[in-house]
Write an enzyme that holds these catalytic residues in place. Structure first.
Site, short mmCIF file in Angstrom:
data_model
loop_
_atom_site.label_atom_id
_atom_site.label_comp_id
_atom_site.label_asym_id
_atom_site.label_seq_id
_atom_site.Cartn_x
_atom_site.Cartn_y
_atom_site.Cartn_z
N SER A 1 0.84 -1.19 0.00
CA SER A 1 0.00 0.00 0.00
C SER A 1 0.88 1.24 0.00
O SER A 1 1.84 1.32 0.77
CB SER A 1 -0.90 0.00 1.24
OG SER A 1 -1.74 1.14 1.24
N ASN B 1 -2.52 0.38 -4.30
CA ASN B 1 -2.65 -0.78 -3.42
C ASN B 1 -2.77 -2.02 -4.29
O ASN B 1 -3.55 -2.04 -5.24
CB ASN B 1 -3.88 -0.63 -2.52
CG ASN B 1 -4.10 -1.85 -1.63
OD1 ASN B 1 -4.76 -2.79 -2.03
ND2 ASN B 1 -3.55 -1.80 -0.44
N HIS C 1 -20.56 12.85 1.15
CA HIS C 1 -21.05 14.02 1.89
C HIS C 1 -20.59 15.33 1.25
O HIS C 1 -21.08 16.40 1.61
CB HIS C 1 -20.61 13.95 3.36
CG HIS C 1 -19.13 13.93 3.58
ND1 HIS C 1 -18.40 12.78 3.57
CD2 HIS C 1 -18.25 14.94 3.81
CE1 HIS C 1 -17.12 13.06 3.79
NE2 HIS C 1 -17.00 14.37 3.95
N ARG D 1 -3.18 -6.26 -3.50
CA ARG D 1 -3.41 -7.10 -2.33
C ARG D 1 -3.98 -8.47 -2.72
O ARG D 1 -4.56 -8.64 -3.80
CB ARG D 1 -4.36 -6.41 -1.36
CG ARG D 1 -5.72 -6.09 -1.95
CD ARG D 1 -6.56 -5.23 -1.02
NE ARG D 1 -7.86 -4.94 -1.58
CZ ARG D 1 -8.12 -3.96 -2.43
NH1 ARG D 1 -7.14 -3.15 -2.80
NH2 ARG D 1 -9.33 -3.77 -2.92
N HIS E 1 2.41 12.14 -0.43
CA HIS E 1 1.99 13.54 -0.34
C HIS E 1 3.19 14.43 -0.68
O HIS E 1 4.13 14.53 0.10
CB HIS E 1 1.49 13.88 1.06
CG HIS E 1 0.18 13.25 1.41
ND1 HIS E 1 -1.03 13.71 0.91
CD2 HIS E 1 -0.12 12.18 2.20
CE1 HIS E 1 -2.01 12.97 1.39
NE2 HIS E 1 -1.49 12.02 2.16
N HIS F 1 -4.26 8.27 -17.06
CA HIS F 1 -5.28 7.28 -17.41
C HIS F 1 -4.85 6.43 -18.61
O HIS F 1 -5.15 5.22 -18.65
CB HIS F 1 -6.62 7.96 -17.67
CG HIS F 1 -7.42 8.16 -16.42
ND1 HIS F 1 -8.28 7.21 -15.92
CD2 HIS F 1 -7.47 9.21 -15.56
CE1 HIS F 1 -8.83 7.65 -14.81
NE2 HIS F 1 -8.37 8.86 -14.57
N HIS G 1 -2.07 7.30 -4.78
CA HIS G 1 -2.32 6.13 -3.92
C HIS G 1 -2.27 4.89 -4.79
O HIS G 1 -2.76 4.88 -5.93
CB HIS G 1 -3.70 6.24 -3.26
CG HIS G 1 -4.24 4.91 -2.79
ND1 HIS G 1 -5.20 4.22 -3.51
CD2 HIS G 1 -3.95 4.16 -1.71
CE1 HIS G 1 -5.48 3.10 -2.87
NE2 HIS G 1 -4.74 3.03 -1.79
#
Length: 304
Positions: A90, A106, A176, A108, A94, A146, A104
């Site tokens: 992972s 990851n 939110h 797994r 920044h 992309h 980011h």
């Protein structure tokens, strides 16, 4: 069939490769490593880079853990077995520059033996993805990012990019705020073998995606690291970091899994930025680059 030991060993090698390349890219900072053991079984290698030429804070973590799932996780995963094994790499980086994006990644692997009643086969799957969170969305960089992911996906299966891009758009969405965390990327979970894809194919795809991280991200870093920026642009960077923080603490499945399985808290929360700001009722200036970026934080944009 590929063993879990082989998967973990190959993931460790990818961690080594990425750390060495990121140190070269930064040119100053070095990773600090902390090896840890999980009380319930297994452990990992946390590697943190801080206060570099371009990387203000970043982590490239490896873990291989096993043990018993708590009831909350068994319900979330819809399984009835107790024992599990999980391994992965992972990454969150920044940068200290508002024109260089947060990234980011990851990769797994997860497995469980057959159910306690013995009437269900073993559970095993791969998951992962890469997504980009620019503080300022730069069209050319978004297309490059992309397209790079699409090239990796297309080399393994014809609809991987389309499926996993839509999945990323939905997953990296801050409900939110009604905005995406960034410009997305690819995301997949519970990918298993079938008539068209063997376990070897899926594992090779997982490794190829992991190894695409360095050539893709270093290109984006080097395109932007020498640009000048203002104090207001850095304030905007801190504002965007606050949205990243909100997503990781409220919605991120990896954070929830780590906390629910008694993972190492410092490794789990290494994804958080060193500095972020929550400006009350922030409103971007009409016609500004900040407003443009906000207008592009939505699902369904065809960057590739």
């Amino acid at each position: 069939m590929i063993s879990k030991e082989q998967i973990a060993a190959d993931y460790q090698q990818i961690q080594d490769e990425i750390c060495a390349a990121l140190e070269l890219t930064d040119g100053q900072a070095k990773f600090e490593e902390e090896k840890w053991e999980r009380e319930g079984g297994g452990g990992g290698r946390t590697r943190i880079i801080q206060n570099g030429n371009i990387f203000e804070k970043g982590g490239v973590n490896f873990s291989a853990v096993h043990g018993h799932l708590p009831d909350t996780m068994k319900r979330a995963l819809q399984v009835d077995s107790d024992d599990f094994f999980a391994t992965g790499v992972s990454i969150v980086i920044h940068p200290n520059h508002p024109m260089v994006p947060i990234i980011h990644m990851n990769i797994r692997y997860f497995e469980m033996p057959s159910s306690m009643s013995g009437d269900k086969p073993p559970v095993r799957w791969f998951g992962g993805g890469i997504d980009l969170t620019p503080h300022y969305v730069i069209d050319g960089d978004a297309k490059f990012f992309h397209t790079s992911l699409k090239n990796v996906c297309d080399s393994y299966y014809h609809d991987f990019y389309h499926r996993f891009k839509l999945w990323a758009d939905d997953y990296f969405f801050i409900k939110h705020r009604q905005e995406t965390r960034g410009i997305g990327g690819v995301f997949y979970d519970r990918l298993t073998a079938n008539d068209e894809l063997s376990w070897e194919n899926i594992f090779d795809f997982s490794k190829a995606l992991g190894r695409s991280f360095i050539p893709t991200y270093t290109e984006l870093v080097n395109r932007n690291r020498n640009k000048s920026f203002t104090e207001d642009e850095q304030l905007w960077q801190y504002q965007r970091r606050s949205r990243y923080t909100e997503f990781n603490l409220v919605y991120d499945a990896g954070t929830k899994f780590g906390l629910e399985t008694n993972g190492r808290i410092e490794s789990i929360l290494m994804s958080l930025p060193p500095t972020a700001k929550w400006v009350y009722n922030y409103q971007a200036t009409p016609g500004s680059e900040e407003e443009k970026t906000l207008s592009l934080l939505k699902k369904g944009i065809n960057w590739a």
